[in-house]
Design a protein around this motif. Structure first.
Motif, PDB file in Angstrom:
ATOM      1  N   LYS A 594      28.779 -11.214 112.777  1.00  0.00           N
ATOM      2  CA  LYS A 594      30.093 -11.578 113.336  1.00  0.00           C
ATOM      3  C   LYS A 594      30.752 -10.330 113.963  1.00  0.00           C
ATOM      4  O   LYS A 594      31.922 -10.019 113.704  1.00  0.00           O
ATOM      5  N   LYS A 596      32.573  -7.688 116.360  1.00  0.00           N
ATOM      6  CA  LYS A 596      33.738  -7.849 117.240  1.00  0.00           C
ATOM      7  C   LYS A 596      33.451  -7.237 118.617  1.00  0.00           C
ATOM      8  O   LYS A 596      34.025  -7.636 119.611  1.00  0.00           O
ATOM      9  N   SER A 622      32.526 -14.425 117.912  1.00  0.00           N
ATOM     10  CA  SER A 622      33.240 -13.336 117.224  1.00  0.00           C
ATOM     11  C   SER A 622      33.574 -12.192 118.183  1.00  0.00           C
ATOM     12  O   SER A 622      34.412 -11.354 117.893  1.00  0.00           O
TER      13      SER A 622
END
Length: 1566
Positions: A594, A596, A622
């Motif tokens: 996930k 960023k 994400s």
């Protein structure tokens, strides 16, 4: 697809119906399978079949773009067929899917416009055996095929396509237009566009052009010129091409195109040449403007600025500021402090995760571990490497970091360990590169850190030490694996001070030329840059980022190693090796963790799209930032768009795509900030390519083909300021609509190039100037090396790199743009995407563009050639610039950077060194080189008298010279009493019967045969009686003497003279190559109307053998008499005394231009000649001379057979062929017999130089000593080969050879001995003349080492009784001594005329008895030598006490090439060519219909053949201002060389045109 009904067929165009009929025929005759027939038929009909439902339109479109099968009837292609360019890869639509539809359609459209215009470029001819890739090399894994520059085609397809048509409709298009009414088949092997408006003629050319004969695999013709062995055949005198006895070549040199001088004009080669000529008739783009003369009389055309070129109109820009750098209270005072903080307070937090080869996480480094291991390393570096008093490292020292790309953990520990120890880390790529050595040296590095695994992999010497890499300083290697580090004592703490301007680390950067420099980054810059990135990217603690970039430098280092620690991020590092095996791995990492933020290049986007179908269930929702670090590339727009359209369904947010622009010097320049959902997406600029090439921003309106779409890279970095300055010259601020180099001023940027102060000042301390030239402010800016502009809303746009800038004729082009255009031409079948290098080389006062790509192993010749021709047109029409050279190399052979991109500077170096080994090449010098000097126009109508007056006014002497006067040097009564040779011999037999005249040596150096005066006389009498008895000959009959070099030849010669017959000496045929050598013998026998042949038994058998019968008609030989067993009895009174006008012998020889000429030598001339040589060389009976020459014609024959009898000295005869088995035979003989005067040929001198050059010590040890030699004379009829005589003198200086001994002679057909050095008189002089003036027939002396100078040596001294004058060959008037002209000679020993079948009187008069058109010497009768030369008065004194006049021979008039109105000597061009590459063994040039053809013999491996093409073209252009039309690469020994060691260029030309050379490669330059 539904087939049309029969009725439908009748409505098709005629040519399509013909092609269908042709197909039916092929099927019925079994030439094609049913399946192939259906496929081809469907393809033909596709354009006329309505689209049916359910058929994928892409497929329908696909089938339409196929070409009709080339067929045997020249039918124009159906209107919608464009070309075979668009066949997709076997993967079906896989690759298509990622091209946006508009692009593809545009390309289709463009190529369709080509339809009329079939390619009429002559395809290169290649030998089948060459460049076959072995299957092992052939399989390249699919994804390695794309490297970093991978995705360009997407953007440019459209542009390209449409442009391609236009360029073709365009009158200036340089692609040849076949004349309407006929067209060629599209097969790339089609060669000729044969319509001169006459439709098809049944010539062979048409058959070649229109049938699928694979031209390049025609079986080799085994003909006279080539010898099957790889060595050069024993020097062969080939039969002349068109025999015109005694005719001056000039007169039968009408264009060979018409007469086809014995050459079938429709041979494949001449067809291709015709095609090349048609191509070259197209006008060049820039119309030729006025020429100007520059300083060194150079008439290079300077490109005039185009009056319509766009000019910048905006106001001067003002520097743009980024937002202020926010002040955050808890930002650390130094990066090391941040590491200490997280390492001690958040020890368990993950910092860096490394992956194994399969892409699975293998190790995670926590902040605690990073801190403790860095501490240990810092302590070890400072305290454990040396002794306490002498530590190896002190703070501030530089240390190299050598870590593999798949080990980010070890690298990160090493990097921070260095920072904590206050030493300066210099991360470098894998060990070994020479340029890296330069960086290490300039940084003063003595220590390298590495891992244990890496150290084991380094090459070692036998005793286990690490190899000293080329160009590297001596290094101490330190392994940083934990087990080797010492734990620091509790009380030891690193010194962490607040960041200042002291250096933190050095990042390496490779410049355009390939040199590696180190950009020094200070600690404050490192910290400020991390702060600026944190603010711009809005990083927050604990975020996960995925880094696919190289963590040792640039954004990979800044985000993944430095800013990472600043913000306690967790980086997952995906190495290049994982990406190669699993291109989707980074997407999977983002999904799993996930993440960023992801840091990628366009290449990674491209690979993920290619591999996308392997994994459906990944989510990119994400990601808040997808940082595209090469977003500044011209092709990044299309990659980002395509990636978004594919992955938007996987949760990728459009506002997450953040292109940025970076450079090693200025670090991050600009980055697009992460967007807010729903906000409008940033704009893009669509710029005119033409405007860009002039450095001006113009929104593209005129035509959408030549547009460049660029996306912004966001805003200036926080705390930074940016301005745009002119890329060349002083840093003047640009106007708002002008492209320039981006400069940045900020705390976060490099501070200098380590150790290079001068470069640093120009790059890191730039103060911009305003239009008046005064500085704007006093803040220094750093040049980023990027070209761009600041657009509306202060958005930054980058359009290219300074390193990729190609400035051609004053316009700027960007290498990346050209790569993108190349990729937009459907390349799938032919080349690997992303393995294309574009660079420029400087040739002839301008930059020239070179494109190199890797070819797929399965690409056919035809596809490659098609693709190459398309790329040339595409670049031509979109960028309006010509490509000088386009080369394809085999897969995986271009030099790569460690992370898989193409190493441009190394590729360029390989190209210039000739070590690139292309498998296909296309050169277009005719299109690109538009700055050649203006062709010279000869000034008409200057009368001879005005030339004369002009010379006198200018104070020039008339160029004439003469030898000593014969009249005053009467020697003893011999001359008066015994005028003729026969009488001299009889007198010697009587007076000194036992005096030895001749001594013949064999290969071992033992005397096999001798002849005294009496023996010679007796044998001659016997031969005379045989001639009268057996031969029933009458006085005046011609007799051919066919003997190996030896004494038998001499006895037979005098036998003929005794019998009153006229001997003709002929070189015997070579038993191993009868087919090549016997026809020449046959021809001389016929031309000389010989009544009889005298020879040995062995040769007699050979002449009548079955092998001989295969070459010539053996039944028609005249009487053949063998002289091996002569009758003992002597007939009474056969001797027939001669008169002075009677002919003594005929001298037959094949000239270098392939002409067989026989000249008549009278008894008076023979006596005169022998007397002149006797006087010049001071020969008398007690002397010995050694002769290593062929005794069949010219001066060689005179020295071998005549001089000894006349002067009474002893001649030691060494047949040159004996040297093949004993190289030192000639030199050891000279040494053994203490010879003072020796004569040889150039071939002998070359054999000794090449063969004995490295054995001088051996010769010395054997006691060979040449100090006795006073004159060593090379007998030749050509310009002295100065470099050969110099090397010979230098080489054998060590065994006593005097540097003054070596000299040359000069003779010609009309007079076999004009100059000969002799014993007295000054040494031969040398001069340097200006080559440029020489081409204008002027002689200008220059200093040694002057550019474009040529070293010439005097050809020996003029013989007694000889006068020469230099004459204008056209006006026949005498010339001044600063002019090059024909050498005319007057002397008692000039031949009395040509012996011809036709007795062509005009020619006799012109060559033998001609007068000057005016001047003092107009009453004298002169003979024309056919050689150009000049006379110079020297400072030396001649024997007569006057100043000595030297004669310099420049070359044969027949051989000169008239090109662009100038006169070139082939040898000069050949000398330049031979120097270009070590694998060129020999080279010859000739012209064919105004095209210069260069033939080079390749002595290396066949892969080098194509390396030679650009090198040869470059050197001839640079040094001779000529464009080579055709380059032919052949095997060693193919260029025919005659017995005198002269190249027979006309034979070569005829063999080339008749397709008999079996070349390795023939390149036709466009």
């Amino acid at each position: 697809m539904a087939e049309p009904a029969a009725a439908g067929i009748s409505s098709l165009p005629r040519e399509v119906r013909e092609q269908l009929a042709e197909l039916e025929l092929e099927l019925s005759e079994g030439d094609i399978t049913q399946k192939g027939y259906e496929k081809k038929r469907a393809k033909l009909l596709a354009p006329y079949v309505p689209q049916t439902q359910g058929v994928d339109p892409a497929l329908q479109k696909e089938s339409r773009t196929q070409t009709p099968t080339p067929s045997a009837t020249p039918a124009p292609a159906p209107s919608s067929s464009s070309s075979k360019f668009h066949r997709a890869r076997s993967g079906g639509a896989r690759d298509e899917r990622y091209r946006s539809d508009i692009h593809t359609e545009a390309v289709q459209a463009a190529l369709a416009k080509h339809k009329e215009q079939k390619m009429a470029l002559p395809m290169p001819t290649k030998r089948r055996s060459t460049f076959v890739q072995s299957p092992a090399d052939a399989c390249t894994p699919p994804d390695t095929s794309s490297a970093s520059e991978d995705e360009g085609s997407l953007r440019r397809q459209a542009a390209l396509s449409a442009a391609l048509h236009q360029s073709l409709q365009n009158a200036e298009s340089w692609i040849n237009r076949s004349i309407q009414g006929s067209s060629t088949s599209s097969s790339a092997s089609s060669t000729l566009s044969h319509g001169e408006g006459k439709g098809t003629s049944g010539s062979l050319a048409d058959v070649f052009a229109n049938t699928r004969i694979e031209n390049f695999s025609v079986p080799p013709d085994v003909t006279a010129t080539t010898s099957s062995s790889s060595t050069r055949p024993a020097a062969i005198d080939l039969p002349p091409s068109g025999i015109v006895k005694g005719m001056h070549k000039g007169s039968n040199r009408s264009s060979l195109m018409d007469t086809a001088d014995g050459v079938p004009v429709s041979s494949r080669v001449s067809t291709k040449i015709q095609q090349l000529l048609n191509t070259l008739k197209r006008p060049k783009r820039p119309p030729l403007k006025e020429f100007f003369v520059d300083d060194f009389e150079e008439i290079v055309e300077v490109p005039q600025p185009d009056p319509n070129q766009p000019k910048p109109e905006g106001r001067q820009m003002t520097p743009v500021k980024g937002e202020p750098l926010g002040v955050v209270c808890n930002w650390p005072p130094a990066l090391e402090a941040a590491l200490q903080r997280w390492g001690t307070t958040q020890a368990k937090c993950p910092c860096l995760t490394a992956l194994d080869v399969t892409g699975k996480p293998v190790y995670t480094l926590t902040y605690g571990k990073l801190w403790s291991r860095s501490l240990k390393l810092a302590y070890t570096l400072l305290n454990k490497l040396g002794t306490k008093n002498e530590p190896v490292l002190k703070p501030g020292d530089r240390v190299a970091l050598v870590y593999p790309n798949n080990d980010p953990v070890m690298f990160m520990v090493a990097f921070y360990g260095c920072l904590l120890a206050e030493v300066i880390p210099v991360p470098i790529e894998d060990a070994g590169g020479q340029q890296i050595g330069f960086l290490l040296g300039s940084c003063g590095i003595a220590l390298a850190l590495t891992t244990e695994v890496c150290l084991k992999g380094l090459p070692k010497t036998q005793n286990g030490e690490i190899v000293q890499f080329k160009g590297w300083p001596r290094l101490k290697w330190v392994v940083t694996d934990s087990k080797y580090l010492s734990k620091s004592p509790k009380d030891w703490q690193p010194n962490i001070s607040a960041a200042g301007t002291e250096p933190a680390y050095i990042e390496y950067k490779t410049s355009k030329e390939g040199s590696v420099m180190g950009v020094t980054v200070s600690r404050i810059a490192m910290l400020s840059h991390c702060q600026a990135l944190s603010q711009a990217c809005n990083y927050s603690e604990g975020e996960t980022i995925v880094n696919v970039l190289d963590f040792k430098k640039d954004a990979g280092l800044w985000h993944g190693i430095l800013t990472n620690v600043m913000n306690k991020l967790h980086t997952i590092s995906v190495p290049y090796s994982v990406m190669k095996t699993c291109p989707l791995s980074w997407v999977q990492r983002v999904h799993t963790h996930k993440a960023k933020v992801a840091l990628v290049k366009c290449r990674d986007l491209h690979w993920a799209m290619m591999a996308h179908r392997d994994q459906r269930d990944v989510s990119l929702s994400s990601l808040r930032m997808l940082i595209v670090t090469d977003g500044a590339n011209p092709w990044s727009v299309s990659s980002c768009d395509a990636f978004l359209s594919l992955f938007q369904s996987h949760g990728l947010k459009p506002e997450a795509i953040c292109p940025c622009a970076t450079s090693p010097e200025a670090m991050t320049i600009a980055i697009r900030r992460p967007g807010v959902p729903g906000a409008p997406l940033p704009g893009r600029a669509i710029l005119s390519m033409n405007g860009l090439s002039f450095g001006v921003i113009r929104v593209n309106t005129e035509d959408k083909n030549s547009a460049l779409t660029v996306q912004d890279v966001g805003h200036v970095m926080p705390g930074g300021m940016m301005c745009i300055v002119k890329p060349d010259g002083p840093p003047q601020l640009c106007k708002t609509d002008e492209i320039g180099e981006i400069c940045v001023s900020s705390r976060a940027g490099g501070m200098m190039y380590y150790g290079l102060a001068g470069l640093t000042k120009n790059t890191f301390e730039v103060i911009p100037l305003n239009s008046a030239g005064s500085p704007v402010g006093d803040v220094p800016f750093v040049r980023s090396g990027l070209l761009g502009f600041v657009g509306p809303g202060s958005l930054v746009f980058v359009v290219g790199k300074m390193d990729g800038l190609l400035t051609v004729s004053g316009r700027r082009h960007n290498a990346d743009d050209i790569v993108a255009t190349g990729l937009a031409v459907e390349s799938i079948k032919t080349v690997y995407r992303g393995r294309i290098a574009v660079f420029s080389v400087s040739v002839f006062y301008d930059e020239r563009i070179v494109v190199v790509a890797e070819q797929r192993p399965d690409a056919s010749e035809e596809d490659s050639f098609q693709w190459m021709s398309r790329v040339l047109q595409a670049i031509d029409s979109i960028h309006q610039v010509g490509v000088y050279c386009l080369a394809l190399v085999p897969a995986n052979t271009l030099p790569k950077t460690p992370l898989g991109g193409i190493h441009i500077s190394q590729t360029k170096q390989h190209f210039l060194e000739g070590s690139l080994h292309p498998c296909n090449i296309l050169m277009c010098p005719h299109t690109c080189v538009t700055n050649l000097p203006k062709p010279r126009q000869k000034q008409p109508g200057v009368g001879p008298a005005s030339v004369m007056v002009g010379n006198l006014v200018a104070g020039k002497r008339i160029a004439q010279a003469s030898g000593r006067d014969l009249g005053q040097i009467e020697d003893n009564d011999l001359v008066k009493k015994h005028q003729f040779l026969t009488e001299v011999l009889q007198w010697r037999a009587h007076a000194t019967p036992d005096h030895p005249l001749f001594l013949l040596l064999n290969a071992k150096g033992t005397a096999v045969c001798t002849a005294t005066c009496l023996q010679l006389h007796k044998k001659a009498e016997r031969i005379a009686s045989v001639l009268c008895d057996k031969g029933h000959l009458n006085a005046g009959d011609n007799v051919v003497l066919l003997y190996p070099p030896g004494i038998e030849l001499i006895t037979a010669f005098y036998g003929c003279l005794y019998a009153g017959c006229i001997p003709v000496t002929v070189r015997p045929p070579h038993a191993q190559s009868l087919t090549a050598t016997l026809p020449t013998v046959r021809m001389i026998v016929e031309v000389s109307k010989a009544a009889c042949i005298l020879t040995t038994q062995t040769l007699m058998r050979l002449l009548k053998s079955r092998e001989a019968a295969a070459a010539v008609d053996v039944k028609t030989w005249p009487t053949i008499i063998d002289t091996d067993d002569l009758p003992r009895k002597r007939l009474s009174q056969i001797y027939k005394p001669p008169t002075s006008e009677m002919l003594a012998y005929l001298d037959f020889s094949v000239s270098t231009t392939g002409m067989l000429t026989g000249v008549k030598m009278s008894h008076a001339a023979v006596s005169g000649l022998c007397r002149a040589i006797k006087l010049q060389c001071e020969l008398y009976s007690s002397r010995q001379i050694a002769i290593c020459l062929d005794p069949y014609c010219g001066l060689g024959f005179v020295l071998w057979c005549l001089c000894s009898v006349y002067s009474g000295h002893q001649s030691i005869l060494i047949p040159p062929m004996e040297l093949e088995s004993n190289l030192s035979l000639w030199l050891s003989t000279v040494s053994q017999y203490k010879i003072r005067d020796t004569f040889c040929s150039y071939s002998v001198m070359e054999l000794c130089t090449k063969g004995l050059g490295n054995q001088v010590e051996v010769l010395k040890a054997r006691g060979i000593n040449l100090s006795c030699v006073r004159t060593c004379v090379v007998v030749a009829e050509e310009r002295p080969r100065v470099s050969l005589t110099h090397s010979f003198s230098k080489l054998f200086k060590d065994i006593g050879l005097s540097s003054r001994a070596v000299s040359t002679t000069f003779g010609s057909r009309v007079n076999v001995a004009i100059c000969l050095q002799g014993t007295s008189g000054p040494d031969p002089t040398t001069v340097y003349v200006d080559l440029k003036s020489l081409r204008h027939d002027r002689v200008r002396l220059v200093e040694r080492g002057a550019p474009q100078s040529l070293l010439l040596s005097e050809s020996g001294k003029i013989l007694p009784g000889v006068k020469v004058v230099i004459v204008n060959p056209e006006t026949k008037g005498p010339l001044g001594d600063s002019h090059l002209g024909e050498i005319w000679v007057n002397s008692p020993h000039t031949a009395s005329g040509y012996y011809t079948i036709y007795d062509n009187e005009t020619l006799q008069a012109d060559h033998f008895n001609t007068r000057l058109s005016f001047g003092d010497a107009a009453q004298t009768l002169w003979a024309r030598t056919g050689y150009l030369g000049f006379v110079r008065r020297t400072e030396l004194t001649a024997a007569s006490g006057e100043r000595h006049d030297a004669l310099y021979v420049v070359g044969a008039l027949d051989e000169t090439l008239e090109l662009r109105g100038l006169r070139y000597h082939p040898i000069d061009i050949e000398t330049s060519v031979s120097r270009t590459h070590r694998s060129i063994a020999e080279c010859a040039v000739f012209t064919w219909t105004n095209l210069l053809v260069v033939v080079v013999e390749l002595c290396g491996c066949e892969q080098e053949a194509l390396d030679l093409v650009p090198l040869v073209t470059n050197v001839v252009l640079e040094e001779h201002y000529l464009i080579v039309g055709v380059v032919v690469v052949v095997d060693p020994g193919v260029i025919p060389i005659n017995s005198r060691g002269e190249k027979q260029r006309m034979h070569l030309r005829d063999s080339f045109l008749a397709d008999q050379l079996d070349p390795i490669y023939v390149a036709y330059n466009m």
